[in-house]
Design an enzyme around this catalytic site. Structure first.
Site, PDB file in Angstrom:
ATOM      1  N   CYS A  87      -6.607   0.154   1.431  1.00  0.00           N
ATOM      2  CA  CYS A  87      -6.165  -1.194   1.782  1.00  0.00           C
ATOM      3  C   CYS A  87      -7.152  -2.239   1.277  1.00  0.00           C
ATOM      4  O   CYS A  87      -6.784  -3.375   1.012  1.00  0.00           O
ATOM      5  CB  CYS A  87      -5.965  -1.322   3.285  1.00  0.00           C
ATOM      6  SG  CYS A  87      -7.473  -1.096   4.243  1.00  0.00           S
ATOM      7  N   ASN A 125      -0.625  -9.169   5.278  1.00  0.00           N
ATOM      8  CA  ASN A 125      -0.821  -7.745   5.453  1.00  0.00           C
ATOM      9  C   ASN A 125      -0.361  -7.042   4.177  1.00  0.00           C
ATOM     10  O   ASN A 125       0.803  -7.147   3.802  1.00  0.00           O
ATOM     11  CB  ASN A 125       0.008  -7.269   6.659  1.00  0.00           C
ATOM     12  CG  ASN A 125      -0.182  -5.789   6.942  1.00  0.00           C
ATOM     13  OD1 ASN A 125      -0.735  -5.050   6.136  1.00  0.00           O
ATOM     14  ND2 ASN A 125       0.301  -5.351   8.084  1.00  0.00           N
ATOM     15  N   TRP A 133       0.531  -4.187   3.657  1.00  0.00           N
ATOM     16  CA  TRP A 133       1.658  -3.284   3.877  1.00  0.00           C
ATOM     17  C   TRP A 133       2.995  -4.015   3.777  1.00  0.00           C
ATOM     18  O   TRP A 133       4.037  -3.409   3.602  1.00  0.00           O
ATOM     19  CB  TRP A 133       1.563  -2.668   5.276  1.00  0.00           C
ATOM     20  CG  TRP A 133       0.528  -1.614   5.405  1.00  0.00           C
ATOM     21  CD1 TRP A 133      -0.223  -1.068   4.405  1.00  0.00           C
ATOM     22  CD2 TRP A 133       0.117  -0.967   6.609  1.00  0.00           C
ATOM     23  NE1 TRP A 133      -1.071  -0.130   4.903  1.00  0.00           N
ATOM     24  CE2 TRP A 133      -0.890  -0.037   6.270  1.00  0.00           C
ATOM     25  CE3 TRP A 133       0.491  -1.073   7.939  1.00  0.00           C
ATOM     26  CZ2 TRP A 133      -1.511   0.763   7.201  1.00  0.00           C
ATOM     27  CZ3 TRP A 133      -0.136  -0.280   8.871  1.00  0.00           C
ATOM     28  CH2 TRP A 133      -1.132   0.633   8.503  1.00  0.00           C
ATOM     29  N   HIS A 192      -8.180  -2.098   8.385  1.00  0.00           N
ATOM     30  CA  HIS A 192      -7.200  -2.600   7.425  1.00  0.00           C
ATOM     31  C   HIS A 192      -7.642  -3.989   6.980  1.00  0.00           C
ATOM     32  O   HIS A 192      -8.199  -4.740   7.782  1.00  0.00           O
ATOM     33  CB  HIS A 192      -5.847  -2.663   8.137  1.00  0.00           C
ATOM     34  CG  HIS A 192      -4.675  -2.790   7.238  1.00  0.00           C
ATOM     35  ND1 HIS A 192      -4.357  -1.845   6.294  1.00  0.00           N
ATOM     36  CD2 HIS A 192      -3.725  -3.740   7.152  1.00  0.00           C
ATOM     37  CE1 HIS A 192      -3.254  -2.210   5.673  1.00  0.00           C
ATOM     38  NE2 HIS A 192      -2.849  -3.362   6.169  1.00  0.00           N
ATOM     39  N   GLN A 236       0.821  -1.208   0.000  1.00  0.00           N
ATOM     40  CA  GLN A 236       0.000   0.000   0.000  1.00  0.00           C
ATOM     41  C   GLN A 236       0.856   1.260   0.000  1.00  0.00           C
ATOM     42  O   GLN A 236       1.921   1.312   0.601  1.00  0.00           O
ATOM     43  CB  GLN A 236      -0.912  -0.007   1.227  1.00  0.00           C
ATOM     44  CG  GLN A 236      -1.958   1.093   1.236  1.00  0.00           C
ATOM     45  CD  GLN A 236      -2.934   0.916   2.394  1.00  0.00           C
ATOM     46  OE1 GLN A 236      -2.921  -0.102   3.055  1.00  0.00           O
ATOM     47  NE2 GLN A 236      -3.760   1.917   2.623  1.00  0.00           N
TER      48      GLN A 236
END
Length: 631
Positions: free
Chosen positions: A84, A288, A290, A255, A78
């Site tokens: 997200c 995740n 990220w 998220h 991201q």
């Protein structure tokens, strides 16, 4: 209807091959005037993202590639947008190559070719599913950067650009990048796959505290994964301050995490057996978007669970960990910390095994004034003026229905109507619109929300015929919609709109029950009814081992000759070799009757036995009228 192979619409009427050929002839690189590389494509607020410089990939790195060693969930990290939901969907997409080959068509042909630099024209194409059709979106390769770093989605490999270009194409579809800030994970999953999405509320399901509910959810998620459904999980933020805040256990609120595996890990023979004292351990693997801020509980990096088993045992049970944002959790911990799970069922895709994927029927429709926009069931006088759609359930099973309004997330904001639908169980042979609810069983109604789509999973239900009535909350609201019904069978009846010509009389017959039928064997009988009129037959379900069956099934007949062609009900005993006739009743009346319950005798079959009374009585409810809109 295999959506992945349907004809594709051209967004903004831009044709990839034509534009690429024009650039090649001119010896220029493509610049997309429909989505120009300037502030207009970023936001409706100039300068919102800072001093952005648009650059082509070859201005960012020396050896740009669409893919580096294929697509993987680690390719999607991201950026500065609060999207997200889109990032997690992209991460899910990357794990199923059959799907991303559709979203990113001809990936080899679009790739940079160092041996043929003149073949590159700075143009790419992507495909998204929009309301029943695949839409091709063409973009140039200018990407927003600050200090030579991509501002939004980027790959962990500096020279890999498929995820950044995919995000740009999606932003173009909705007007600008800012339009992607905040959204529903289920929407992106649907747009990538043509699938049907819904969100499971793990709090309401009480899976954290009830073991039986947790076991049922795990089995359901295993089945969804086996059928190649895409899944993701999230912890909603209660406030703006909580948005994307990291919790004590390393999970981020507001998220979305892609679910990449749902697995029963067999512990026998591994060091984990002694830790958990059980033969198998339900686990999930998540990622995740990220690529950092990982789970800190059991099976997190450096946790005691890993320390007590060696690499051989880890490989044996298929558990590995790397510093890439992907991590394992026990399912018990998953249910304890996560609150929502989005599931997207990929439908009608012939490249998967047919017995594992979902199939559907769909219909396009609209609410329009004055006669097809009746509002929700609160509007009793007008509700049945809404469009009506029938479908059959051929076995006792559950069904899934999604109502999707044809609105667009866009840079000017959402214009969603408040929508929902009601499901009715109707006569087994109904072909025409319902005009009166008093004879119908209301199975369920959804909530009404201003969402893009409303999803219902319901059942199991008895096999039979059902009608869905989609509506806006208020009457006289006009909009277009797509109605989808999904099941796991190898075929699904399409919807059909309830309509038709007008005979002279309508007759409704509900066979409620029978009492005191003649025994056919030691356990009684397996009776069912055949209701017939003017060449049409309707068969009820069979009741097992009884002489006092309760059916509750109904039929409706639109009759041309009510005087000379009566309604007949025959009772039969279901046998393996040959069914036995147990009695019949013939209704001769052609008068108007309203909701009249009656007990009637049974007689023998054929002319010779037509006056011979058989054991037992039928209880039926009859309504018939020459006013065809009565029912």
């Amino acid at each position: 209807m295999g959506f992945l192979f349907d004809s594709t619409k051209k967004y903004k009427n831009q044709d990839y091959q034509t534009l690429k050929k024009e650039c090649k002839t001119k010896g220029t690189l493509f610049i997309d005037t429909e989505f120009p590389p300037d502030d207009r494509s970023l936001s409706s607020t100039p300068g919102k993202f800072g001093n952005v410089v648009w650059k082509r990939p070859k201005q960012i790195c020396d050896n740009p590639k669409l893919f580096v060693e294929g697509a993987s969930s680690g390719d999607v990290t991201q950026g500065r947008l609060g999207n997200c939901w889109f990032v997690a969907a992209s991460s899910c997409l990357a794990s199923v190559k059959e799907i991303w080959h559709k979203v990113i068509p001809d990936s080899k042909g679009q790739e940079w070719d160092d041996q043929k630099p003149d073949e590159y024209q700075g143009i790419f194409k992507f495909q998204f599913w929009r309301y029943g059709y695949w839409t091709e979106v063409v973009i140039d390769d200018f990407l927003p950067t600050i200090n030579d770093q991509l501002v939004f989605i980027h790959s962990q490999s500096r020279n890999e650009f498929w995820s950044a270009l995919l995000e740009k194409a999606y932003a173009k579809l909705f007007g600008n990048y800012e339009a992607l800030d905040g959204g529903e994970l289920s929407e992106a999953l649907e747009d990538f796959t043509g699938g049907v999405s819904d969100t499971l509320d793990l709090i309401k399901m009480e899976v954290a505290t009830k073991a039986e509910e947790r076991v049922a959810l795990f089995a359901r998620m295993q089945k969804e994964m086996d059928r190649r459904s895409l899944m993701a999980a999230s912890i909603p933020a209660a406030s703006a301050d909580e948005m994307e805040a990291c919790t004590d256990v390393g999970l981020v609120k507001g998220h979305a995490y892609g679910i990449t595996a749902v697995k029963n890990v067999h512990l026998e023979g591994s060091g984990l057996f002694g830790i958990f004292n059980r033969e198998k351990l339900p686990m999930v693997r998540l990622r995740n978007p990220w690529g950092q801020c990982e789970w800190k509980g059991a099976f997190s990096d450096g946790s005691p669970e890993w320390d007590k088993i060696d690499k051989t045992d880890r490989d044996k049970v298929g558990l590995v960990f790397e510093d890439d944002g992907e991590f394992w959790m026990t399912f018990e911990d998953f249910c304890k910390y996560f609150q929502q799970t989005a599931v997207c069922r990929v439908v009608n895709t012939s490249f998967f095994s047919l017995n594992k994927t979902w199939h559907e029927g769909l219909s396009h429709g609209e609410w329009r004034k004055p006669d097809r926009a009746g509002g929700c069931p609160n509007n009793k006088e007008t509700f049945l003026k809404n469009p009506q759609y029938a479908f059959d359930v051929t076995d006792d099973d559950e069904f899934m229905v999604q109502l999707m309004q044809k609105s667009l997330r866009n840079k000017d904001g959402s214009a969603n109507k408040t929508i929902g639908f009601t499901v009715l169980r109707v006569e087994l042979n109904r072909r025409y619109r319902i005009h009166d609810l008093s004879h119908q069983e209301r199975l369920t109604s959804t909530v009404y929300r201003d969402s893009r789509s409303i999803f219902l999973r319901y059942g199991p239900v008895r096999k039979g015929r059902y009608v869905v009535v989609p509506s806006t909350f208020d009457p006289n609201v006009e909009a277009s919609f797509l109605l989808r019904r999904t099941d796991a069978g190898c075929a699904t009846n399409s919807w059909w709109n309830c309509c038709g010509k007008k005979p002279v009389m309508v007759t409704y017959v509900k066979v409620v029950k029978a009492n005191g039928l003649e025994k056919q064997d030691n356990t009684g009988a397996d009776p069912y009814c055949i209701i017939s009129c003017e060449g049409e037959k309707v068969t009820t379900h069979t009741e097992k081992n009884t002489i006092d069956p309760e059916w509750g099934d109904s039929a409706i007949f639109y009759r041309k000759n009510p005087v000379s062609a009566p309604v007949k009900i025959q009772v039969w005993n279901n046998n393996v070799l040959r069914d036995q006739h147990m009695g019949k009743h013939v209704f001769m009346s052609a008068d108007d009757i309203h909701n009249q319950a009656m007990q009637v005798p049974l007689f023998g079959r054929g002319k010779s036995e037509s006056t011979v009374q058989k054991p037992g009585q039928l209880t039926v409810i009859i309504t018939q009228s020459r006013q065809l809109t009565t029912l």
